[in-house]
Structures are given as C-alpha cells and as structure tokens.
Scaffold this motif. Structure first.
Motif, mmCIF file in Angstrom:
data_model
loop_
_atom_site.group_PDB
_atom_site.id
_atom_site.type_symbol
_atom_site.label_atom_id
_atom_site.label_comp_id
_atom_site.label_asym_id
_atom_site.label_seq_id
_atom_site.Cartn_x
_atom_site.Cartn_y
_atom_site.Cartn_z
ATOM 1 N N GLY A 125 0.819 -1.217 0.000
ATOM 2 C CA GLY A 125 0.000 0.000 0.000
ATOM 3 C C GLY A 125 0.845 1.256 0.000
ATOM 4 O O GLY A 125 0.549 2.224 -0.711
ATOM 5 N N GLU A 126 1.919 1.255 0.793
ATOM 6 C CA GLU A 126 2.801 2.422 0.847
ATOM 7 C C GLU A 126 3.511 2.628 -0.485
ATOM 8 O O GLU A 126 3.634 3.763 -0.974
ATOM 9 N N ARG A 127 3.941 1.537 -1.082
ATOM 10 C CA ARG A 127 4.615 1.649 -2.371
ATOM 11 C C ARG A 127 3.656 2.161 -3.437
ATOM 12 O O ARG A 127 4.024 2.994 -4.269
ATOM 13 N N ARG A 128 2.433 1.660 -3.410
ATOM 14 C CA ARG A 128 1.466 2.102 -4.408
ATOM 15 C C ARG A 128 1.140 3.574 -4.253
ATOM 16 O O ARG A 128 1.104 4.332 -5.225
ATOM 17 N N GLU A 129 0.944 4.023 -3.015
ATOM 18 C CA GLU A 129 0.575 5.422 -2.768
ATOM 19 C C GLU A 129 1.716 6.368 -3.162
ATOM 20 O O GLU A 129 1.497 7.383 -3.831
ATOM 21 N N ALA A 130 2.945 6.015 -2.769
ATOM 22 C CA ALA A 130 4.088 6.866 -3.095
ATOM 23 C C ALA A 130 4.343 6.874 -4.602
ATOM 24 O O ALA A 130 4.637 7.926 -5.192
ATOM 25 N N GLY A 131 4.216 5.728 -5.209
ATOM 26 C CA GLY A 131 4.451 5.638 -6.642
ATOM 27 C C GLY A 131 3.423 6.432 -7.432
ATOM 28 O O GLY A 131 3.768 7.148 -8.390
ATOM 29 N N GLU A 132 2.174 6.334 -7.044
ATOM 30 C CA GLU A 132 1.134 7.066 -7.758
ATOM 31 C C GLU A 132 1.327 8.577 -7.614
ATOM 32 O O GLU A 132 1.005 9.339 -8.536
ATOM 33 N N LYS A 133 1.877 9.012 -6.488
ATOM 34 C CA LYS A 133 2.120 10.454 -6.293
ATOM 35 C C LYS A 133 3.167 10.956 -7.287
ATOM 36 O O LYS A 133 3.008 12.028 -7.890
ATOM 37 N N LEU A 134 4.244 10.185 -7.481
ATOM 38 C CA LEU A 134 5.254 10.586 -8.452
ATOM 39 C C LEU A 134 4.681 10.545 -9.871
ATOM 40 O O LEU A 134 4.904 11.458 -10.665
ATOM 41 N N LEU A 135 3.944 9.482 -10.187
ATOM 42 C CA LEU A 135 3.360 9.351 -11.520
ATOM 43 C C LEU A 135 2.414 10.509 -11.825
ATOM 44 O O LEU A 135 2.429 11.075 -12.929
ATOM 45 N N ARG A 136 1.631 10.886 -10.831
ATOM 46 C CA ARG A 136 0.665 11.974 -11.023
ATOM 47 C C ARG A 136 1.392 13.300 -11.224
ATOM 48 O O ARG A 136 1.008 14.121 -12.063
#
Length: 825
Positions: free
Chosen positions: A108-119
C-alpha cells in the motif's frame, strides 16, 4: 492528454510592418518573454496572440531568428529547471528514496508513493505540452522559416528534448546516481509487479506516463526506434519480466502440476497482452510475449510434458482434451514442429500398442483346448454349420487385437482433431508410431486378414452400406501401416479362397468393395492376383453351366447321375499350398480315391474341359468341396425316411463306402484310409463330424470316445433320426485358425522365397532399363520399388546381385572400391 501541436488561426501581419525600420530586439524579447511566462503560469487569457505573433514575425523578418530561437530555448530551460523540476522534487515522496536505500515498504505504501510521483510527472508533462503548443503558435513563422532554412529542430521538438534532459534526467539531490527518470522506471515496474500479483493499480496513470515516454526521443530527428520508451524503459521492463517469469516457472515446476502450468502460462501471455494494450504500449506486446515464451514456456514445457503423474501421458490416458489443447498451443509458441509434444505422444502410442501386442501374444502362446476333439455331449446343432459356432480363443485374440488397435487409432484421431488442430506434423508422427508397434508384432498381417475374414463371413450381416464402408475403411487404415504387405496378401488370399469356395461370404458386393479399397490404397499390383480369384469364380460359374448343357446334349440315360458344380482355379493365382495338405503331409501318395460313380463324372468333366483347353492339367482339391447326399434311414420316426445331408467332399467319399456294405458290417479306420487315400488329419476330422457329434452321428463308432483312433470300427447308423429334412454336417475345425509355430515358419519360408524372386525381378528390370549403375544407386532404386510391398533386406539384395552375376545377368565394372554393374543382354 495532448498528442500534438495546436495550430491557431492568426491573421497575417499588415504590409506596413515590412517597411518599418530597425527593431529593438531586447525590448521585443522582453515583451515576448513576459508573455511566455504568462502562458506557462496559465494567465494567457489577457494576451493578444495576434500581437505576439506579429512581434515574432518581425524579429524573424529582420534576421533576428537565431537570437530569438536561442532565447526561447534558454527561457524553457530556465523554466523547466527552476519551476517544473523543483515542483516535482518538492512533491517527491521521501519513502521512494528510502526504498531506494533499502527500506522495506508495504504494498500500500509503495502504491501510494508511486502514484504520487506518476501523477506529478503526468501533470508536468501535460502542462508542458499545452504551453509549448501555445508557444509554437506564436513562433510559427520562426519554425517555418528560420528552423527550416537552418535545419534546426522546431521549438516544440527542442523543448521536448529539454524536458527530457532538465526534468527527467537530472539527478536527485544527494543521489547523484539516481535521476527522476530512473525513479520513474522503478515505480512503473513496481506497479506492474503489484498488478501481476493481483493488487489493484491505477492503469490510466501508468498509461499516461508510458505515453509521455513514447512522446520523448533520444535525438532531435525523432526517429521511431529512438523513443525514450524503447531505448530506456522497455529494456528494464523486459529484463525485470525475464527474471519474474524465470522465477515463476521454477515455482510452477516445483508444484509438478502440468495442467496448472499450462493454464498459468496461457493466462500470463493474455495478461501481458492486455497490459500492453491498456497500461503500457502496444510496441511492447510482441517482445513481452517472447519473454513469456522463452522464460516460462520454453524453459519448462519439456519437463511439464514428461511428468508421469500429470504430464501428457496422464492427459492422454484420461482424455484431458482441454489440457492437451493447451499443451499444443504452448508448444506451437516455442517450436513450430512441436517436437517434445510429438515425442511424448509417440512414446505413449507405442507403449499402448506394445501392451496390445503383449496381450495378444500371451493369448496366442497360452495352452488352449484343442477343437480337434469333438465333444459327444455337446456337438453341433443339427442343420447348423460349424462355422457358426463360437470361434476359438486364438481367433478371438486376433479379432480383439485388431479391434483394440482400431480403438486406439480412433482415440488418437479424436485427440488429433479436437486438441491438436489436425496438425500435419503430429499426424505424421502418429502414423509412424502406429506403424512401428504394428510391424513389431509378427502376426499383424495374419490377424488383420482374420479380422476381414470374420467380418466378411458374419460381421457385416445386418449392417447398412455406410456401416460396412466404415468398417472396411478402418481395416484399410491398418493395412496402410503394415510394411510387409506381401505377407498380408498371402493370408488374405488364403482366407478369401475359403470364403469363395465354401460360399461363406455374406456379401459379394462387400468383397468387391474391399478389393477396390485395397487397390486405391496399395495399387493395382497388390490386388491383381486377388482380382484373378474373382474372375476364376465367375468363369467357373459359366463353365459349370456349359458342362451341364453338354451333359444334357449327350442324353445320358443315368437318372441317378450326380450333378457337378466345379470351380476351376488358376494355380498361380490361388494359395493352393495353404488351402490343403502339402505333398509332405500326404506322404507322396496319389490324390483322394473317389467312388466309381463320382470318378466317372470327374473324368467326364476333365474330358469336356481339356477338349476346350488343351495342354492344361486339372488337379482336384477334395478338401475344399462340398456335396449333397440323400440318405435313407429305416428307423426314422417320420413318414419320410430320407434326409438330405450337406457334407464335405471327403465326408461324401467316406459315406459312399457304406453303400456297398451289408447291414451290421463295419469298416475300420485303416480300411477307410486305404480305400479313400484321405490324409490322416482330414480323415480324423471328417470321421469326428459324422461319428462323434450326437446331432450328426450318421455313423456309429466303436468304442465310443471323443478321439478317433486307428483301431476304431465304424457302422452305418440305421437308427439315426432328426427332425430336420436337410442336415448340414460341419467338419470339426482342424485346429486354430491362427497358424501354429510350425505353420508360421512354413509361411515365412514361402514368403522369403517369393521375396527373393521379386527382388531378382526388380534388379533385372532396373538394370535392363538403366544398362549400367553404381552399387549404391542400384540398391536405392530397388528398395524404392519394393518398399510399397515389403521392407527389403539389404544383405538379401546383395546376395541376389551376386547370384545374378553368377548366372550372367549382370557383370561388374569399374573400381572394386566403387563397384558398379552392367546389364548383360
């Protein structure tokens, strides 16, 4: 999402601009740069794009295109460096850098952090595209004139390269080796891994970033193969995928479930295709499919196929057609010839075929109850031929062998069609496997002929024309596999001759249909002799009619004269050696001694025939004929004391001996043999039929027993009674229809003799045509000629060549190390 560059409709500048004096570049650039900043900060609503275009147009017109071009690039570099990159770095989650340093994060942490960079990158990229499209509209004239004349990339293209260099490829603070681009790649790969593991990810966000990478190039000429997606991201994606599917394959192999492996591999390929279409880029679809094929399928499929408990053998034995279809599909991905699958199926076919062969051989070698011993307590039913009784165990085994092989063939034909898409390569492999195990069984030719024999006599009774055609086609299929077709021909002629002469065929149309199918399958040469047998039967019918007319024309006054139906057989076309006892069995004695009344008719026919066909010789086969007798029984209970007996020719000869015997007198076995000259085995069989079987006991034997002995006495049974007017006396079977070991050796000896003659004929025919040939060429051509009939032995070929040289049909020519032969006319 923005795919290209907009083109606004801006009116051309007024003509007086062309006549204006010098321009103040600094002043005009200051105004233009201010406007560009407003565009980048999204405050362009108050700007006059017509005026901005006019200013840029004027600068280019006054030869200020180069400084203008450079200033715009400097402005964009500054903006990307201090505004865009700074904002991205400020929004960059610290957890991503921590993960890079080895920190463990939950999914979950990886997904949230990754989506923030992608966005963050998605928004920066979209803003940059919008701003540069507007900027391009303002600087349209510069692109068209200055950039084109000086071979410079358009300002849009140049700014895309700046986004690549000053945003994506700049290192992170305190991480000189880590750039935003490399962090982006890691995030995308991590998100894809989570997607493979079944977690939910934002596919639209991933697709936007993949689209961004597709829109950036390594070079300014923007060639397709230099897209940033292809040069930078895709290699990392494929490398990570290779490692993932290599590990996945090892895990699946460890589980040892071939069906599960196939389902997983096929689903993995489908998932990757969907992922490329919806998440990454269709450019990657064929490459990732190749990764799945190589790392997951090619590495592990052979081991999965060979698994004993769940592999192809298990699937074949349990008719797991969907699983076999998956194995076929996976095999076709990695090997167009499907060699591993073919080997596994071929191995199983041969193994199952060997089991069928072993079962048949075990039955063949087992101790059987000999049918030569008639059972007085049972016997044949009156009026019912012996041929209708259940056949012996070895014949049952022969029919069962063929049925089992056909059943196995049907099974694999169904698998080939339903699971293997009627693959031609696999079909060829199947054919080779069936041929291998069928030809490894020494009795295959004999058993197949027996199969046809039983079906032609009673197996097709009651069947429709279509069913008969299907049955014959199945048999022909097995004939196609048999390599020694000359051996089959010998057995088929032997069994066919008995059917024709004993009139036991259910349908002559079916017999002719069978010959027609054989001709189509193996050629005219194979069926020539068999067709001659049918011609002999047709000619014999006409000959009998002519003879009867001849007798009527003579006006024979003998009202008791017997009628004669004759089948005249061409000796070279009929298997006479297999139809009756050989000279060795007869001990060199003359043929059967017929009663005088029969002998007169016999001589009459011989004269009639030889008058028409001078120079021919007739040899009577007493063991193959039948006769109808009228017998008088004084103690018959019915008012009619006579009965019609249908017996064999030998049996007729025996019974007619008792016509001249006074009531109560007897003949011994030795006396009967001396007066008839019937071979021992035939005499015993016929005496058993008329003196042992209770329903057809025309004679009485003393002492009464199942066996006929040389000191037995035989009386005419005047007390015989039967409710049937016509009684068919079937001859007790002479033993198993299947040949015993001695008979088999005799058959092989005769076949080998015929093969030798056939080989010599082929050699002479070839050399007569070619005149001179090298040794190896001669061997090759002769083998090619004979393969359709049997598999020639090379050593026998060499012996026949030597024999022909000795008899001066051939002569050696050339070097002894390179032998060649010349035909001697």
């Amino acid at each position: 999402m923005f795919a290209g560059r907009g083109r606004g409709k801006i009116r051309p500048p007024r003509r007086n601009i062309l006549n204006s004096g010098e321009v103040d570049f600094e002043q005009d650039w200051k105004s233009l740069s201010s406007s560009l900043r407003e565009i980048h900060t999204k405050n362009a609503s108050t700007l006059s794009f017509e005026e901005l275009y006019r200013n840029a147009y004027k600068l280019v017109l006054k030869k200020k295109g180069e400084p203008l071009y450079n200033k715009v690039k400097e402005f964009e570099q500054d903006w990307l460096t201090h505004e865009v990159r700074t904002r991205i770095l400020d929004e960059l989650p610290s957890s991503l850098q921590a993960a890079h340093n080895g920190a463990q994060l939950s999914a979950g942490e990886r997904r949230e952090a990754g989506e923030k960079l992608l966005r963050s990158l998605k928004l920066a990229w979209e803003d940059h595209n919008i701003c540069m499209n507007m900027t391009t509209d303002v600087l349209m004239y510069m692109d068209r004139v200055y950039c084109s004349d000086n071979r410079k990339p358009s300002i849009f293209t140049a700014s895309m390269g700046q986004f690549r260099d000053y945003v994506l490829r700049t290192p992170l603070p305190d991480h000189e080796s880590l750039t935003i681009a490399s962090l982006l790649y890691r995030v995308i790969l991590d998100q894809i891994q989570m997607d493979r593991d079944g977690d939910i990810v934002n596919t639209a966000l991933l697709r936007s970033c993949a689209y961004m990478l597709e829109g950036l190039y390594e070079t300014e000429d923007e060639q397709e193969q230099y897209k940033l997606y292809i040069t930078s991201f895709e290699p990392e994606f494929l490398a990570a995928s290779e490692e993932y599917y290599r590990s996945e394959g090892e895990s699946l192999v460890a589980k040892g479930d071939a069906s599960n492996f196939c389902r997983h591999a096929r689903q993995a390929a489908m998932n990757e295709e969907d992922r490329c279409r919806s998440t990454l880029s269709t450019l990657t679809a064929p490459k990732i499919k190749l990764v799945v094929e190589n790392e997951l399928v090619r590495r592990n499929l052979p081991e999965m196929i060979s698994l004993e408990s769940t592999g192809v053998r298990y699937m074949l034995d349990n008719d797991r057609l969907p699983d076999l279809e998956m194995v076929y599909e996976l095999s076709s991905w990695v090997d167009p010839k499907k060699e591993e699958l073919k080997k596994a199926v071929q191995k199983r076919i041969v193994a199952q075929g060997d089991e069928i062969n072993a079962a048949a051989k075990e039955t063949s070698d087992a101790q059987l109850v000999k049918p030569t011993k008639a059972d007085p307590e049972r016997g044949d039913e009156a009026g019912k031929p012996a041929a209708e009784k259940p056949i012996n165990q070895q014949t049952v085994a022969a029919i069962k062998w063929v049925d089992d092989v056909l059943q196995l063939k049907d099974k694999y034909d169904h698998i080939l069609e339903k699971a293997f898409q009627a693959d031609q390569g696999l079909q060829t492999g199947f054919t080779r496997s069936f041929s291998d195990f069928i030809n490894s069984f020494e009795r295959s030719s004999e058993y197949l002929s027996l199969f046809f024999d039983e079906n032609m006599k009673k197996g097709i009774k009651g069947k429709t024309e279509t069913e008969v055609d299907t049955l014959l086609d199945k048999g022909i299929t097995l004939l196609r596999y048999i390599s020694d077709k000359d051996m089959f021909e010998r057995y088929y002629k032997k069994h066919l001759s008995r059917r024709l002469l004993m009139k036991r065929s259910v349908s002559m149309d079916a017999e002719r249909q069978m010959i027609s199918k054989m001709k189509m399958e193996v050629g005219n040469t194979f069926t020539q002799r068999i067709e001659s047998m049918f011609r002999d039967m047709a000619l014999s019918a006409d000959l009998t009619t002519s003879y009867k007319k001849h007798v009527r024309d003579l006006g024979d006054a003998d009202s008791q004269r017997a009628e004669l139906d004759v089948n005249v057989l061409t000796a070279t076309m009929w298997p006479l050696d297999a139809m009756g006892p050989s000279r060795r069995e007869e001990g060199g004695k003359p043929n059967c001694i017929f009663p005088p009344e029969i002998d007169r008719i016999k001589q009459s026919f011989e004269k009639f025939y030889l008058d028409k066909h001078s120079g021919r010789q007739l040899t009577w086969q007493g063991n193959m004929g039948t006769a109808d007798l009228r017998a008088y029984f004084a103690d018959m209970k019915s008012t009619k004391k006579t009965r019609e007996l249908n017996v064999s020719t030998y049996c007729m000869v025996i019974l007619l001996l008792f016509n001249d015997l006074p009531p109560g007198n007897f003949l011994t076995y030795e006396e009967i043999q001396a007066r008839t000259n019937i071979p021992d085995n035939e005499l015993m069989r016929n005496l058993q039929s008329v003196a042992v079987a209770p329903k057809t006991r025309i004679l009485v034997k003393e002492p009464m027993s199942k066996d006929v002995k040389r000191d037995d006495k035989f009386y005419f049974n005047e007390r015989f009674t039967s409710q049937f007017q016509r009684i068919k006396v079937g001859v007790v079977a002479s033993g198993n229809k299947v040949e015993d070991r001695d008979e088999r050796q005799e058959t092989e000896k005769r076949v080998d003799l015929e093969r030798g003659q056939t080989i010599e004929a082929a050699i002479v025919r070839t050399m007569k045509q070619r005149k001179e040939l090298k040794h190896q060429q001669l061997i090759t051509e002769v083998i090619q000629q004979l393969t359709a009939r049997f598999s020639p032995d090379v050593n026998l070929l060499k012996k026949k060549i030597e024999s022909l040289i000795e008899r001066e049909y051939l002569e050696r020519v050339g070097d002894i190390n390179k032998p060649a032969y010349r035909y001697m006319a």
